[in-house]
Design an enzyme around this catalytic site. Structure first.
Site, PDB file in Angstrom:
ATOM      1  N   LYS A   1      25.028 -58.354 -87.750  1.00  0.00           N
ATOM      2  CA  LYS A   1      23.804 -57.657 -87.350  1.00  0.00           C
ATOM      3  C   LYS A   1      22.727 -58.651 -86.931  1.00  0.00           C
ATOM      4  O   LYS A   1      21.915 -58.349 -86.055  1.00  0.00           O
ATOM      5  CB  LYS A   1      23.304 -56.728 -88.462  1.00  0.00           C
ATOM      6  CG  LYS A   1      24.153 -55.487 -88.612  1.00  0.00           C
ATOM      7  CD  LYS A   1      23.425 -54.379 -89.338  1.00  0.00           C
ATOM      8  CE  LYS A   1      24.251 -53.108 -89.380  1.00  0.00           C
ATOM      9  NZ  LYS A   1      23.705 -52.087 -90.269  1.00  0.00           N
TER      10      LYS A   1
ATOM     11  N   LYS B   1      36.032 -52.643 -84.810  1.00  0.00           N
ATOM     12  CA  LYS B   1      35.980 -51.309 -85.428  1.00  0.00           C
ATOM     13  C   LYS B   1      35.187 -50.355 -84.538  1.00  0.00           C
ATOM     14  O   LYS B   1      34.317 -50.786 -83.770  1.00  0.00           O
ATOM     15  CB  LYS B   1      35.383 -51.372 -86.836  1.00  0.00           C
ATOM     16  CG  LYS B   1      33.895 -51.631 -86.881  1.00  0.00           C
ATOM     17  CD  LYS B   1      33.297 -51.275 -88.246  1.00  0.00           C
ATOM     18  CE  LYS B   1      31.775 -51.442 -88.159  1.00  0.00           C
ATOM     19  NZ  LYS B   1      31.021 -51.019 -89.285  1.00  0.00           N
TER      20      LYS B   1
ATOM     21  N   LYS C   1      29.029 -46.926 -84.680  1.00  0.00           N
ATOM     22  CA  LYS C   1      27.934 -46.096 -84.170  1.00  0.00           C
ATOM     23  C   LYS C   1      27.073 -46.852 -83.180  1.00  0.00           C
ATOM     24  O   LYS C   1      26.492 -46.279 -82.277  1.00  0.00           O
ATOM     25  CB  LYS C   1      26.998 -45.732 -85.328  1.00  0.00           C
ATOM     26  CG  LYS C   1      27.453 -44.713 -86.260  1.00  0.00           C
ATOM     27  CD  LYS C   1      26.333 -44.516 -87.308  1.00  0.00           C
ATOM     28  CE  LYS C   1      26.933 -44.225 -88.653  1.00  0.00           C
ATOM     29  NZ  LYS C   1      26.273 -44.890 -89.767  1.00  0.00           N
TER      30      LYS C   1
HETATM   31  P1  TYM Z   1      27.941 -46.615 -92.409  1.00  0.00           P
HETATM   32  O1  TYM Z   1      26.933 -45.568 -92.123  1.00  0.00           O
HETATM   33  O2  TYM Z   1      28.005 -47.785 -91.527  1.00  0.00           O
HETATM   34  O3  TYM Z   1      29.395 -46.025 -92.501  1.00  0.00           O
HETATM   35  C1  TYM Z   1      29.655 -44.908 -93.317  1.00  0.00           C
HETATM   36  C2  TYM Z   1      31.078 -44.936 -93.823  1.00  0.00           C
HETATM   37  O4  TYM Z   1      31.984 -44.925 -92.720  1.00  0.00           O
HETATM   38  C3  TYM Z   1      32.917 -45.981 -92.867  1.00  0.00           C
HETATM   39  N1  TYM Z   1      33.271 -46.455 -91.521  1.00  0.00           N
HETATM   40  C4  TYM Z   1      34.526 -46.497 -91.054  1.00  0.00           C
HETATM   41  N2  TYM Z   1      35.702 -46.177 -91.595  1.00  0.00           N
HETATM   42  C5  TYM Z   1      36.810 -46.342 -90.822  1.00  0.00           C
HETATM   43  N3  TYM Z   1      36.779 -46.795 -89.554  1.00  0.00           N
HETATM   44  C6  TYM Z   1      35.610 -47.125 -88.974  1.00  0.00           C
HETATM   45  N4  TYM Z   1      35.594 -47.547 -87.728  1.00  0.00           N
HETATM   46  C7  TYM Z   1      34.408 -46.988 -89.726  1.00  0.00           C
HETATM   47  N5  TYM Z   1      33.103 -47.217 -89.464  1.00  0.00           N
HETATM   48  C8  TYM Z   1      32.426 -46.890 -90.580  1.00  0.00           C
HETATM   49  C9  TYM Z   1      32.176 -47.042 -93.665  1.00  0.00           C
HETATM   50  O5  TYM Z   1      33.069 -47.913 -94.301  1.00  0.00           O
HETATM   51  C10 TYM Z   1      31.389 -46.194 -94.640  1.00  0.00           C
HETATM   52  O6  TYM Z   1      32.186 -45.846 -95.740  1.00  0.00           O
HETATM   53  N6  TYM Z   1      26.300 -49.290 -96.118  1.00  0.00           N
HETATM   54  C11 TYM Z   1      26.995 -48.073 -95.894  1.00  0.00           C
HETATM   55  C12 TYM Z   1      26.177 -46.857 -96.285  1.00  0.00           C
HETATM   56  C13 TYM Z   1      25.809 -46.893 -97.731  1.00  0.00           C
HETATM   57  C14 TYM Z   1      26.715 -46.761 -98.814  1.00  0.00           C
HETATM   58  C15 TYM Z   1      25.910 -46.870 -99.978  1.00  0.00           C
HETATM   59  C16 TYM Z   1      28.097 -46.558 -98.901  1.00  0.00           C
HETATM   60  C17 TYM Z   1      24.575 -47.058 -98.224  1.00  0.00           C
HETATM   61  N7  TYM Z   1      24.632 -47.057 -99.595  1.00  0.00           N
HETATM   62  C18 TYM Z   1      26.496 -46.805-101.246  1.00  0.00           C
HETATM   63  C19 TYM Z   1      28.659 -46.473-100.173  1.00  0.00           C
HETATM   64  C20 TYM Z   1      27.871 -46.598-101.318  1.00  0.00           C
HETATM   65  C21 TYM Z   1      27.296 -48.053 -94.400  1.00  0.00           C
HETATM   66  O7  TYM Z   1      27.062 -48.956 -93.719  1.00  0.00           O
HETATM   67  O8  TYM Z   1      27.728 -46.976 -93.923  1.00  0.00           O
END
Ligand code: TYM
Length: 334
Positions: free
Chosen positions: A115, A197, A200
């Site tokens: 990032k 990957k 978003k």
């Molecule tokens: P975020 O919003 O980036 O992603 C949310 C969830 O989606 C999963 N993910 C994927 N899984 C498979 N293939 C992909 N291409 C892919 N892209 C995203 C991520 O692994 C995630 O599970 N930091 C976290 C949000 C968060 C969180 C937490 C998660 C904030 N606090 C506490 C667990 C526990 C995140 O970046 O999510």
């Protein structure tokens, strides 16, 4: 025998449009856990602030994501569904954990490095502290299990380190959580680059299918998906693009990868990609219909989020009081 249910916590950031990767890697796996565990599912709006946001869009995305959780099957009579910023204990615990986490270990986080590269004009402290806020989310609820995609496992490791360090310094306080990743779908790849990957924030809109895309967009994006050199439809390390499409197909259709390989043996990429698109549409369309209905019912959604925040806060308050006491803060006089 221990009859107490274990706790599950997870969250997604309301940054941009939720992708098929977020769904297949995370949200989809949350629903079945509701029957066995005490689940808390959160919209991580504070995390989203680590990259520049348009305030009105962030508000819209936050509510849309909460409605999406419901549309994907999160049941508010079983789980607590809430917005992170509604429970102020998240930010407060993050401050305490900031004094436990080391700058060096935050600096080494892959996501922080990625990032920082992508947002070189805005490497703010929040971006660096992102994993500490995430640790705070999880540890506040004494969560045992955290269902996430593969890209978040490093953040889970650091959460465990922080919990163990705190417990070691101040005596047992936090449950040390475990990541729950699923073998298939833990890392859905970009449709334009199967080594990256699906994300978003990808500026190439052909790289991602979002949960907000209509039928035509889904079909178009899948038709444009890159493929591998030979024309066989087979899963393997040498076929990253087709393997990704087979994974998506298998998760969306319920057919095993092996059966799908047989079904599409000898058929062209065109037929296969259309079948992948059909399977994705069959999953996404009903979710969209439900999500629209929920968004239109403002008072229902607000009621769910109010109740979720109240339920979450009760647990969060207890943990934070305990933490404040342990670190030596004087409790408020009442
Ligand atoms: P975020 O919003 O980036 O992603 C949310 C969830 O989606 C999963 N993910 C994927 N899984 C498979 N293939 C992909 N291409 C892919 N892209 C995203 C991520 O692994 C995630 O599970 N930091 C976290 C949000 C968060 C969180 C937490 C998660 C904030 N606090 C506490 C667990 C526990 C995140 O970046 O999510």
């Amino acid at each position: 025998m221990d009859n107490v249910k274990k706790t599950v916590f997870s969250a997604v950031q309301p940054t941009g449009k939720i992708t098929l990767g977020n769904y297949l890697g995370a949200i989809r796996n949350w629903t079945p856990l509701q029957n066995e565990y005490d689940c808390l599912y959160c919209v991580a709006d504070l995390h989203s602030l680590t990259v520049t946001q348009v305030p009105a869009e962030l508000r819209k995305n936050t509510l849309e994501l909460a409605a999406l959780y419901l549309a994907c099957g999160i049941d508010p009579s079983k789980s607590s569904l809430f917005i992170q910023s509604h429970v102020h204990e998240h930010a407060e615990l993050a401050w305490i954990l900031d004094t436990i986490a080391y700058v060096g270990e935050m600096n080494r986080m892959t996501q922080f490095k990625d990032k920082s590269r992508k947002h070189a004009d805005n490497i703010n402290m929040g971006l660096m502290n992102y994993p500490v806020l995430m640790a705070s989310d999880i540890l506040l609820y004494q969560a045992h299990l955290v269902p996430i995609g593969k890209d978040q496992t490093q953040h889970l490791e650091i959460t465990r380190d922080i919990a163990e360090r705190f417990n070691g310094r101040y005596s047992d306080t936090f449950v040390v959580p475990e990541a729950l990743t699923f073998r298939t779908g833990a890392s859905i790849k970009s449709l334009q680059d199967p080594t990256a990957k699906m994300s978003k924030s990808d500026p190439n809109e052909n790289a991602t299918v979002t949960l907000f895309d209509d039928k035509d967009a889904i079909r178009r994006k899948l038709r444009r998906a890159v493929t591998d050199c030979d024309t066989s439809i087979r899963y393997g390390e040498d076929k990253p693009a087709i393997s990704n499409l087979l994974t998506i197909y298998s998760l969306c259709s319920g057919e095993s990868v092996k059966d799908a390989e047989k079904r599409f043996d000898g058929q062209g990429y065109g037929t296969f990609k259309d079948a992948v698109a059909d399977s994705v549409i069959s999953v996404i369309e009903p979710i969209q219909t439900k999500q629209r209905r929920i968004i239109a019912d403002k008072s229902y959604l607000e009621g769910v989020l109010k109740q979720g925040a109240e339920q979450a806060e009760r647990i969060a308050r207890k943990t934070l009081d305990k933490v404040y006491r342990k670190v030596g803060l004087v409790g408020r006089f009442r």
